[in-house]
Scaffold this motif. Structure first.
Motif, PDB file in Angstrom:
ATOM      1  N   ALA A   1       0.835  -1.210   0.000  1.00  0.00           N
ATOM      2  CA  ALA A   1       0.000   0.000   0.000  1.00  0.00           C
ATOM      3  C   ALA A   1       0.865   1.253   0.000  1.00  0.00           C
ATOM      4  CB  ALA A   1      -0.929  -0.010   1.206  1.00  0.00           C
ATOM      5  N   GLY A   2       2.004   1.209   0.707  1.00  0.00           N
ATOM      6  CA  GLY A   2       2.919   2.348   0.670  1.00  0.00           C
ATOM      7  C   GLY A   2       3.463   2.593  -0.720  1.00  0.00           C
ATOM      8  N   SER A   3       3.743   1.516  -1.450  1.00  0.00           N
ATOM      9  CA  SER A   3       4.208   1.661  -2.834  1.00  0.00           C
ATOM     10  C   SER A   3       3.122   2.283  -3.709  1.00  0.00           C
ATOM     11  CB  SER A   3       4.614   0.297  -3.399  1.00  0.00           C
ATOM     12  OG  SER A   3       5.662  -0.277  -2.646  1.00  0.00           O
ATOM     13  N   VAL A   4       1.882   1.860  -3.496  1.00  0.00           N
ATOM     14  CA  VAL A   4       0.759   2.421  -4.254  1.00  0.00           C
ATOM     15  C   VAL A   4       0.616   3.909  -3.954  1.00  0.00           C
ATOM     16  CG1 VAL A   4      -1.753   2.402  -4.473  1.00  0.00           C
ATOM     17  CG2 VAL A   4      -0.492   0.248  -4.467  1.00  0.00           C
ATOM     18  N   GLY A   5       0.814   4.289  -2.698  1.00  0.00           N
ATOM     19  CA  GLY A   5       0.660   5.689  -2.324  1.00  0.00           C
ATOM     20  C   GLY A   5       1.624   6.616  -3.039  1.00  0.00           C
ATOM     21  N   ARG A   6       2.757   6.071  -3.509  1.00  0.00           N
ATOM     22  CA  ARG A   6       3.737   6.898  -4.229  1.00  0.00           C
ATOM     23  C   ARG A   6       3.437   6.994  -5.725  1.00  0.00           C
ATOM     24  NH1 ARG A   6       6.884   4.232  -0.319  1.00  0.00           N
ATOM     25  NH2 ARG A   6       7.371   2.481  -1.697  1.00  0.00           N
ATOM     26  N   MET A   7       2.351   6.357  -6.164  1.00  0.00           N
ATOM     27  CA  MET A   7       1.984   6.401  -7.590  1.00  0.00           C
ATOM     28  C   MET A   7       1.174   7.637  -7.945  1.00  0.00           C
ATOM     29  SD  MET A   7       1.093   2.389  -8.346  1.00  0.00           S
ATOM     30  CE  MET A   7       2.315   1.112  -8.039  1.00  0.00           C
ATOM     31  N   LYS A   8       0.740   8.405  -6.955  1.00  0.00           N
ATOM     32  CA  LYS A   8       0.117   9.713  -7.160  1.00  0.00           C
ATOM     33  C   LYS A   8      -1.066   9.672  -8.135  1.00  0.00           C
ATOM     34  CE  LYS A   8       3.211  11.596  -4.501  1.00  0.00           C
ATOM     35  NZ  LYS A   8       2.850  11.996  -3.140  1.00  0.00           N
ATOM     36  N   GLY A   9      -2.076   8.887  -7.789  1.00  0.00           N
ATOM     37  CA  GLY A   9      -3.311   8.894  -8.568  1.00  0.00           C
ATOM     38  C   GLY A   9      -3.242   8.215  -9.910  1.00  0.00           C
ATOM     39  N   ALA A  10      -2.326   7.278 -10.089  1.00  0.00           N
ATOM     40  CA  ALA A  10      -2.195   6.609 -11.381  1.00  0.00           C
ATOM     41  C   ALA A  10      -3.244   5.523 -11.588  1.00  0.00           C
ATOM     42  CB  ALA A  10      -0.793   6.011 -11.519  1.00  0.00           C
ATOM     43  N   ASN A  11      -3.898   5.074 -10.530  1.00  0.00           N
ATOM     44  CA  ASN A  11      -4.871   3.983 -10.633  1.00  0.00           C
ATOM     45  C   ASN A  11      -5.874   4.106  -9.490  1.00  0.00           C
ATOM     46  OD1 ASN A  11      -3.543   2.588  -8.302  1.00  0.00           O
ATOM     47  ND2 ASN A  11      -1.889   2.376  -9.801  1.00  0.00           N
ATOM     48  N   TYR A  12      -6.800   3.156  -9.421  1.00  0.00           N
ATOM     49  CA  TYR A  12      -7.840   3.208  -8.389  1.00  0.00           C
ATOM     50  C   TYR A  12      -7.246   3.152  -6.981  1.00  0.00           C
ATOM     51  CZ  TYR A  12     -11.390   1.457  -5.206  1.00  0.00           C
ATOM     52  OH  TYR A  12     -12.209   1.282  -4.113  1.00  0.00           O
ATOM     53  N   LEU A  13      -6.300   2.250  -6.755  1.00  0.00           N
ATOM     54  CA  LEU A  13      -5.728   2.106  -5.414  1.00  0.00           C
ATOM     55  C   LEU A  13      -4.962   3.359  -5.002  1.00  0.00           C
ATOM     56  CD1 LEU A  13      -4.458  -1.593  -5.597  1.00  0.00           C
ATOM     57  CD2 LEU A  13      -6.474  -0.741  -4.400  1.00  0.00           C
ATOM     58  N   ALA A  14      -4.250   3.966  -5.946  1.00  0.00           N
ATOM     59  CA  ALA A  14      -3.528   5.200  -5.626  1.00  0.00           C
ATOM     60  C   ALA A  14      -4.500   6.329  -5.298  1.00  0.00           C
ATOM     61  CB  ALA A  14      -2.632   5.588  -6.797  1.00  0.00           C
ATOM     62  N   ALA A  15      -5.611   6.394  -6.041  1.00  0.00           N
ATOM     63  CA  ALA A  15      -6.623   7.413  -5.752  1.00  0.00           C
ATOM     64  C   ALA A  15      -7.260   7.170  -4.384  1.00  0.00           C
ATOM     65  CB  ALA A  15      -7.684   7.412  -6.844  1.00  0.00           C
ATOM     66  N   GLN A  16      -7.502   5.912  -4.056  1.00  0.00           N
ATOM     67  CA  GLN A  16      -8.053   5.576  -2.739  1.00  0.00           C
ATOM     68  C   GLN A  16      -7.088   5.991  -1.627  1.00  0.00           C
ATOM     69  OE1 GLN A  16      -8.299   1.401  -1.877  1.00  0.00           O
ATOM     70  NE2 GLN A  16      -9.823   1.654  -0.255  1.00  0.00           N
ATOM     71  N   HIS A  17      -5.793   5.743  -1.822  1.00  0.00           N
ATOM     72  CA  HIS A  17      -4.784   6.109  -0.825  1.00  0.00           C
ATOM     73  C   HIS A  17      -4.753   7.627  -0.634  1.00  0.00           C
ATOM     74  CE1 HIS A  17      -0.811   6.817   0.934  1.00  0.00           C
ATOM     75  NE2 HIS A  17      -0.847   5.570   1.360  1.00  0.00           N
ATOM     76  N   THR A  18      -4.766   8.371  -1.741  1.00  0.00           N
ATOM     77  CA  THR A  18      -4.733   9.834  -1.655  1.00  0.00           C
ATOM     78  C   THR A  18      -5.978  10.367  -0.961  1.00  0.00           C
ATOM     79  OG1 THR A  18      -3.421   9.935  -3.684  1.00  0.00           O
ATOM     80  CG2 THR A  18      -4.543  11.951  -2.996  1.00  0.00           C
ATOM     81  N   ARG A  19      -7.118   9.814  -1.306  1.00  0.00           N
ATOM     82  CA  ARG A  19      -8.399  10.281  -0.755  1.00  0.00           C
ATOM     83  C   ARG A  19      -8.465  10.050   0.756  1.00  0.00           C
ATOM     84  NH1 ARG A  19     -13.314  10.765  -3.548  1.00  0.00           N
ATOM     85  NH2 ARG A  19     -15.185  10.623  -2.236  1.00  0.00           N
ATOM     86  N   LEU A  20      -8.028   8.866   1.205  1.00  0.00           N
ATOM     87  CA  LEU A  20      -8.106   8.546   2.631  1.00  0.00           C
ATOM     88  C   LEU A  20      -6.994   9.217   3.432  1.00  0.00           C
ATOM     89  CD1 LEU A  20      -9.009   4.761   2.431  1.00  0.00           C
ATOM     90  CD2 LEU A  20     -10.497   6.638   3.103  1.00  0.00           C
ATOM     91  N   SER A  21      -5.835   9.412   2.842  1.00  0.00           N
ATOM     92  CA  SER A  21      -4.725  10.053   3.566  1.00  0.00           C
ATOM     93  C   SER A  21      -5.088  11.459   4.008  1.00  0.00           C
ATOM     94  CB  SER A  21      -3.475  10.093   2.688  1.00  0.00           C
ATOM     95  OG  SER A  21      -2.994   8.800   2.427  1.00  0.00           O
ATOM     96  N   SER A  22      -5.806  12.176   3.141  1.00  0.00           N
ATOM     97  CA  SER A  22      -6.153  13.559   3.478  1.00  0.00           C
ATOM     98  C   SER A  22      -7.172  13.632   4.607  1.00  0.00           C
ATOM     99  CB  SER A  22      -6.701  14.275   2.235  1.00  0.00           C
ATOM    100  OG  SER A  22      -7.869  13.617   1.760  1.00  0.00           O
ATOM    101  N   ARG A  23      -7.997  12.609   4.754  1.00  0.00           N
ATOM    102  CA  ARG A  23      -9.059  12.640   5.773  1.00  0.00           C
ATOM    103  C   ARG A  23      -8.706  11.878   7.038  1.00  0.00           C
ATOM    104  NH1 ARG A  23     -13.439  10.161   5.009  1.00  0.00           N
ATOM    105  NH2 ARG A  23     -12.914   8.824   3.253  1.00  0.00           N
TER     106      ARG A  23
END
Length: 409
Positions: free
Chosen positions: A322-344
């Protein structure tokens, strides 16, 4: 209570001995026999023969450290064996002895009040040993590198502040020269190679310190241990690659998930067994792994709690993915999910949630034998926009208006 299993055995296991209580039908009701055995292999075989002589069809034992493995492996070939969570057995306060523990286990078992834990088959257990040992070796290497860095700080050598890693080619060359007695910072900085040569002025400052013979002796020992661990890791990786050949197709499928590399895919297979029929639903798998949301409800109110305890080896690798996905910066669904939840909710909860999504995806992929199909980075935002529009329409209709939506061109 109603007896669901006629011939049962309960085992209370320690390091040196185990106590076995057998309950079977008798002329005057249920009959109990209790015996104590050594945990040595021959004694376990004697215990197995005794249980077979009594006609035992199912046995249960607590998951006590790793001591349960010998008895479990000895019995699993000849009868059904349950490994049960000790917390499920110790819920009732009572007198504590080995004999009473064995009697209590067998009484719960015969009435069907125990649930077996997941124990993988022998071939998967061998994979588990390999992948878990690799994690331990990687931890050994990380700890030794940390010790080396702390020792250099003691000598006022700030190499780790300039070099990205103390195990790089340039850093090892400089450390080797320091150990050999070279104390001129300019000469040491000139040993930099490749892109590190841009940092020669900073390296000259960082390598100015008081590195003495005592530091050299420690650094030599630490570097030798790091080299030995890295050699063991290289050998182990080749052994693991050969051991996973029968699961090459499953590995290929799992690596289609963003953030899941070869090592993460190997751990998923080694920990779950790649046989999803063991888990009725993906929710059961997530709960077993320890990545499902914790729940605590009282008087109609829900309170935030930590996720349940689960498989720490699998959870750690899922969070790493999941940490690796978080560094993809919105490139796919999982990265978007990580960005969305990290902010909240913060990064830690976001990584746990993305790890949960990865595991659920792996469940369905292995069940259906299909590669990963990404929903796209806009899926969450699109779903949120549609839900927001429905809420606004409902509010207007509640005020007595008729709403007709005409999408903009």
């Amino acid at each position: 209570m109603e007896v669901r299993y006629e011939r049962v055995a309960g085992l209370d296991i320690g390091k040196a001995t185990l106590t076995v209580c057998v309950r079977t039908p008798g002329p005057r009701g249920r009959r109990a026999e209790t015996r104590t055995f050594s945990t040595m292999t021959r004694s376990l075989q004697v215990m197995r023969d005794w249980l077979l002589e009594r006609g035992v069809t199912i046995a249960a034992m607590e998951s006590t450290s790793t001591y349960w493995k010998g008895a479990f492996y000895c019995l699993e070939e000849v009868m059904e064996v349950w490994l049960v969570n000790a917390a499920h057995i110790k819920a009732i306060s009572r007198r504590k002895t080995d004999v009473k523990d064995a009697e209590w286990i067998v009484q719960l078992l015969e009435c069907g009040l125990l649930r077996p834990s997941f124990v993988p088959p022998p071939d998967i257990r061998r994979l588990r040993m390999l992948t878990r040992y690799r994690v331990q070796l990687m931890g050994d290497r990380t700890r030794e590198i940390t010790r080396l860095e702390l020792m250099l700080e003691d000598a006022s050598v700030k190499l780790s502040s300039v070099a990205a890693s103390l195990t790089s080619v340039s850093a090892r060359a400089m450390l080797g020269a320091l150990i050999s007695g070279e104390d001129d910072p300019r000469v040491l900085a000139e040993l930099a190679k490749g892109k590190m040569r841009r940092k020669i002025p900073a390296l000259t400052e960082a390598l100015t310190g008081h590195f003495d013979a005592g530091h050299a002796q420690l650094a030599r020992s630490m570097l030798a241990r790091i080299t030995a661990v890295e050699a063991a890791l290289a050998e182990l990786n080749s052994v693991i690659a050969a051991a996973f050949q029968p699961w090459a197709h499953q590995l290929e499928l799992l690596q289609t998930i963003p953030g899941v590399g070869e090592k993460v895919a190997q751990v998923i297979i080694a920990e779950t067994g790649a046989d999803m029929t063991r888990f009725p639903t993906p929710e059961h798998l997530a709960s077993w792994a320890g990545v499902s949301p914790g729940t605590r409800e009282s008087a109609g109110k829900r309170y935030p709690v930590r996720p349940p305890h689960g498989n720490k080896w699998l959870t750690a690798m899922l969070v790493e993915a999941a940490g690796s996905v978080g560094r993809m910066k919105g490139a796919n669904y999982l990265a978007a999910q990580h960005t969305r939840l990290s902010s909240r909710r913060g990064r830690a909860r976001a990584q746990m949630a993305v790890g949960h999504s990865i595991l659920v995806s792996a469940y369905w992929m292995l069940t259906r034998d299909q590669p990963y199909q990404d929903l796209g980075p806009e899926w969450l935002a699109r779903r949120n926009d549609e839900a927001h529009a429905r809420r606004l329409v409902a509010q207007l209709e509640k005020l007595g208006h008729t709403v007709v939506l005409d999408p903009a061109a």
